[in-house]
Design an enzyme around this catalytic site. Sequence first.
Site, PDB file in Angstrom:
ATOM      1  N   ASP A 111     -38.560   5.738  69.046  1.00 51.66           N
ATOM      2  CA  ASP A 111     -39.091   6.002  67.704  1.00 51.66           C
ATOM      3  C   ASP A 111     -38.739   7.412  67.269  1.00 51.66           C
ATOM      4  OD1 ASP A 111     -40.367   5.504  65.354  1.00 51.66           O
ATOM      5  OD2 ASP A 111     -42.394   5.439  66.165  1.00 51.66           O
ATOM      6  N   HIS A 116     -50.806   4.037  67.229  1.00 50.03           N
ATOM      7  CA  HIS A 116     -49.451   4.587  67.045  1.00 50.03           C
ATOM      8  C   HIS A 116     -49.456   5.348  65.726  1.00 50.03           C
ATOM      9  CE1 HIS A 116     -44.888   4.093  67.302  1.00 50.03           C
ATOM     10  NE2 HIS A 116     -45.042   4.395  66.027  1.00 50.03           N
ATOM     11  N   HIS A 122     -48.281   8.416  63.113  1.00 51.39           N
ATOM     12  CA  HIS A 122     -47.282   9.400  62.677  1.00 51.39           C
ATOM     13  C   HIS A 122     -48.041  10.542  62.000  1.00 51.39           C
ATOM     14  CE1 HIS A 122     -43.415   7.142  63.313  1.00 51.39           C
ATOM     15  NE2 HIS A 122     -44.320   6.202  63.545  1.00 51.39           N
ATOM     16  N   CYS A 161     -39.063   6.822  60.734  1.00 55.06           N
ATOM     17  CA  CYS A 161     -38.539   5.463  60.703  1.00 55.06           C
ATOM     18  C   CYS A 161     -37.527   5.398  59.575  1.00 55.06           C
ATOM     19  CB  CYS A 161     -39.659   4.453  60.482  1.00 55.06           C
ATOM     20  SG  CYS A 161     -39.020   2.776  60.380  1.00 55.06           S
ATOM     21  N   ASN A 191     -43.634  11.549  64.812  1.00 55.92           N
ATOM     22  CA  ASN A 191     -44.728  10.870  65.519  1.00 55.92           C
ATOM     23  C   ASN A 191     -45.694  11.943  65.990  1.00 55.92           C
ATOM     24  OD1 ASN A 191     -42.238   8.993  66.004  1.00 55.92           O
ATOM     25  ND2 ASN A 191     -44.004   7.777  66.648  1.00 55.92           N
TER      26      ASN A 191
HETATM   27  P1  HMG Z   1     -30.487  -9.620  59.892  1.00 59.20           P
HETATM   28  O1  HMG Z   1     -29.330  -9.064  59.103  1.00 59.20           O
HETATM   29  O2  HMG Z   1     -31.578 -10.305  59.155  1.00 59.20           O
HETATM   30  O3  HMG Z   1     -29.926 -10.589  61.048  1.00 59.20           O
HETATM   31  O4  HMG Z   1     -31.039  -8.436  60.785  1.00 59.20           O
HETATM   32  P2  HMG Z   1     -29.107 -11.945  60.964  1.00 59.20           P
HETATM   33  O5  HMG Z   1     -29.715 -12.823  61.978  1.00 59.20           O
HETATM   34  O6  HMG Z   1     -28.963 -12.411  59.538  1.00 59.20           O
HETATM   35  O7  HMG Z   1     -27.623 -11.518  61.496  1.00 59.20           O
HETATM   36  C1  HMG Z   1     -26.703 -10.764  60.714  1.00 59.20           C
HETATM   37  C2  HMG Z   1     -25.724 -10.048  61.650  1.00 59.20           C
HETATM   38  O8  HMG Z   1     -26.406  -9.085  62.447  1.00 59.20           O
HETATM   39  C3  HMG Z   1     -25.027 -10.985  62.648  1.00 59.20           C
HETATM   40  O9  HMG Z   1     -23.720 -10.442  62.879  1.00 59.20           O
HETATM   41  C4  HMG Z   1     -25.856 -10.810  63.903  1.00 59.20           C
HETATM   42  O10 HMG Z   1     -25.149 -11.090  65.089  1.00 59.20           O
HETATM   43  C5  HMG Z   1     -26.217  -9.341  63.837  1.00 59.20           C
HETATM   44  P3  HMG Z   1     -22.400 -11.159  62.306  1.00 59.20           P
HETATM   45  O11 HMG Z   1     -22.447 -12.533  62.877  1.00 59.20           O
HETATM   46  O12 HMG Z   1     -22.605 -11.145  60.811  1.00 59.20           O
HETATM   47  O13 HMG Z   1     -21.318 -10.270  62.816  1.00 59.20           O
HETATM   48  N1  HMG Z   1     -27.473  -9.108  64.562  1.00 59.20           N
HETATM   49  C6  HMG Z   1     -27.618  -8.280  65.614  1.00 59.20           C
HETATM   50  N2  HMG Z   1     -26.746  -7.491  66.264  1.00 59.20           N
HETATM   51  C7  HMG Z   1     -27.237  -6.792  67.311  1.00 59.20           C
HETATM   52  N3  HMG Z   1     -28.533  -6.840  67.728  1.00 59.20           N
HETATM   53  C8  HMG Z   1     -29.413  -7.618  67.094  1.00 59.20           C
HETATM   54  C9  HMG Z   1     -28.969  -8.377  65.985  1.00 59.20           C
HETATM   55  N4  HMG Z   1     -29.599  -9.231  65.151  1.00 59.20           N
HETATM   56  C10 HMG Z   1     -28.669  -9.676  64.285  1.00 59.20           C
HETATM   57  N5  HMG Z   1     -30.683  -7.671  67.502  1.00 59.20           N
HETATM   58  C11 HMG Z   1     -32.531  -7.125  62.093  1.00 59.20           C
HETATM   59  C12 HMG Z   1     -32.352  -8.410  61.278  1.00 59.20           C
HETATM   60  C13 HMG Z   1     -34.010  -6.981  62.417  1.00 59.20           C
HETATM   61  C14 HMG Z   1     -31.723  -7.215  63.369  1.00 59.20           C
HETATM   62  C15 HMG Z   1     -32.018  -5.923  61.225  1.00 59.20           C
HETATM   63  O14 HMG Z   1     -32.662  -5.951  59.978  1.00 59.20           O
HETATM   64  C16 HMG Z   1     -32.230  -4.590  61.877  1.00 59.20           C
HETATM   65  O15 HMG Z   1     -31.546  -4.265  62.843  1.00 59.20           O
HETATM   66  N6  HMG Z   1     -33.145  -3.752  61.334  1.00 59.20           N
HETATM   67  C17 HMG Z   1     -33.471  -2.455  61.895  1.00 59.20           C
HETATM   68  C18 HMG Z   1     -34.889  -2.502  62.400  1.00 59.20           C
HETATM   69  C19 HMG Z   1     -35.300  -1.200  63.088  1.00 59.20           C
HETATM   70  O16 HMG Z   1     -34.777  -0.869  64.133  1.00 59.20           O
HETATM   71  N7  HMG Z   1     -36.238  -0.456  62.480  1.00 59.20           N
HETATM   72  C20 HMG Z   1     -36.779   0.715  63.081  1.00 59.20           C
HETATM   73  C21 HMG Z   1     -37.723   0.367  64.203  1.00 59.20           C
HETATM   74  S1  HMG Z   1     -39.325  -0.221  63.654  1.00 59.20           S
HETATM   75  C22 HMG Z   1     -40.312   1.173  63.645  1.00 59.20           C
HETATM   76  O17 HMG Z   1     -39.823   2.242  63.869  1.00 59.20           O
HETATM   77  C23 HMG Z   1     -41.798   1.032  63.442  1.00 59.20           C
HETATM   78  C24 HMG Z   1     -42.571   1.222  64.738  1.00 59.20           C
HETATM   79  O18 HMG Z   1     -42.314   2.485  65.304  1.00 59.20           O
HETATM   80  C25 HMG Z   1     -44.080   1.104  64.474  1.00 59.20           C
HETATM   81  C26 HMG Z   1     -44.527   1.956  63.300  1.00 59.20           C
HETATM   82  O19 HMG Z   1     -44.435   3.166  63.335  1.00 59.20           O
HETATM   83  O20 HMG Z   1     -44.979   1.318  62.347  1.00 59.20           O
HETATM   84  C27 HMG Z   1     -42.193   0.155  65.767  1.00 59.20           C
HETATM   85 MG    MG Z   2     -43.291   4.442  64.614  1.00 58.63          MG
END
Ligand code: HMG
Ligand code: MG
Length: 295
Positions: A14, A205, A207, A238, A247
């Site tokens: 994060d 959690h 921030h 994020c 955080n």
């Molecule tokens: P999407 O575009 O909806 O996925 O992504 P899809 O199923 O439509 O696939 C599209 C393409 O992406 C395909 O490739 C998949 O293979 C590829 P293509 O066939 O077109 O070449 N793909 C992937 N590649 C690698 N790893 C994967 C994956 N999934 C699909 N896992 C997805 C949906 C969620 C993956 C995308 O929107 C994404 O990566 N988002 C980023 C999310 C993220 O990391 N956010 C930050 C973390 S959350 C956070 O910080 C909050 C937290 O701390 C708590 C808080 O503070 O609230 C946890």
């Molecule tokens: Mg977070």
Amino acid sequence: MPERVEIFEVGPRDGLQNEPRAIPAAEKIALIDLLSQAGFRRIEAASFVRPDRVPQMADGVEVLAGLRRVPGVRYAALTPNIRGYERAHAAGADEIAIFASASEGFSRANINASIEESFRRFAPVAAAAKADGLPMRGYISCVTDCPYDGPTPPGAVAALADRLLALGCYEISLGETIGRGTPQTVAAMLDAVLTVAPPTRLAGHFHDTGGQAMANIEVALEAGLRVFDAAVGGLGGCPYAKGAPGNAATEKVAARLADLGVETGLDPARLSEAAALARRMRGGPPGTAPLGAAS
Ligand code: HMG
Ligand code: MG
């Protein structure tokens, strides 16, 4: 006050995910190895999301492969869907986390799915984690406020916590994603969530964008929570929640808990070494050269 609280270190994930400089895997490994010596039981080391969406986390395989693993420490990874789960499992993650949002706006912006669609994606992840014997944690984002939809109704968070527990999550991390929550809104949210889950299944959690993280932690402590996520050096933010840097800083949380007479089991010297490294990775205070900068 309780005798003991666990801090779940989320800095390497994060914290670093939002850093603009491309940080080499070797630096991430050095940070995690240092943290491994500090007494954490769980460290979030990577996320297996789309590399084009979060380029900083693209090297999760390399990071997990390069760690000097310390027995008793679980190295965790975020897995939004089955593709992410398969990558995390192959890379050797000890536990995984699915992440949902209590608000539709953030769900769409963060994971390109409605809340309903995100649960359709989580179902095969939960089944695979169960079959492989990997513990699964569940995050809920925007537990008090959403950058797109405004204040989050506490009932929405409770409903999601209930669904994540039913899916098999051993713990729900309540993400106050944008640092806008106050002791009042956090208390109201916890009141609702505690109707569906005991405090032993919840983590806080927070921030620190609004400077309320420690006050919010104290409210959650009073409500019975005993696990808090924090990021060493106050790393964090994020990519899909604009204006969400920082955080809660692990070393500050640990020091405040120590003042309150609460044990974390963390080694303050190792922690401050790791915090110094984290700050340098981020660019550091004025006058310090960021790691990797041309000298
Ligand atoms: P999407 O575009 O909806 O996925 O992504 P899809 O199923 O439509 O696939 C599209 C393409 O992406 C395909 O490739 C998949 O293979 C590829 P293509 O066939 O077109 O070449 N793909 C992937 N590649 C690698 N790893 C994967 C994956 N999934 C699909 N896992 C997805 C949906 C969620 C993956 C995308 O929107 C994404 O990566 N988002 C980023 C999310 C993220 O990391 N956010 C930050 C973390 S959350 C956070 O910080 C909050 C937290 O701390 C708590 C808080 O503070 O609230 C946890
Ligand atoms: Mg977070």
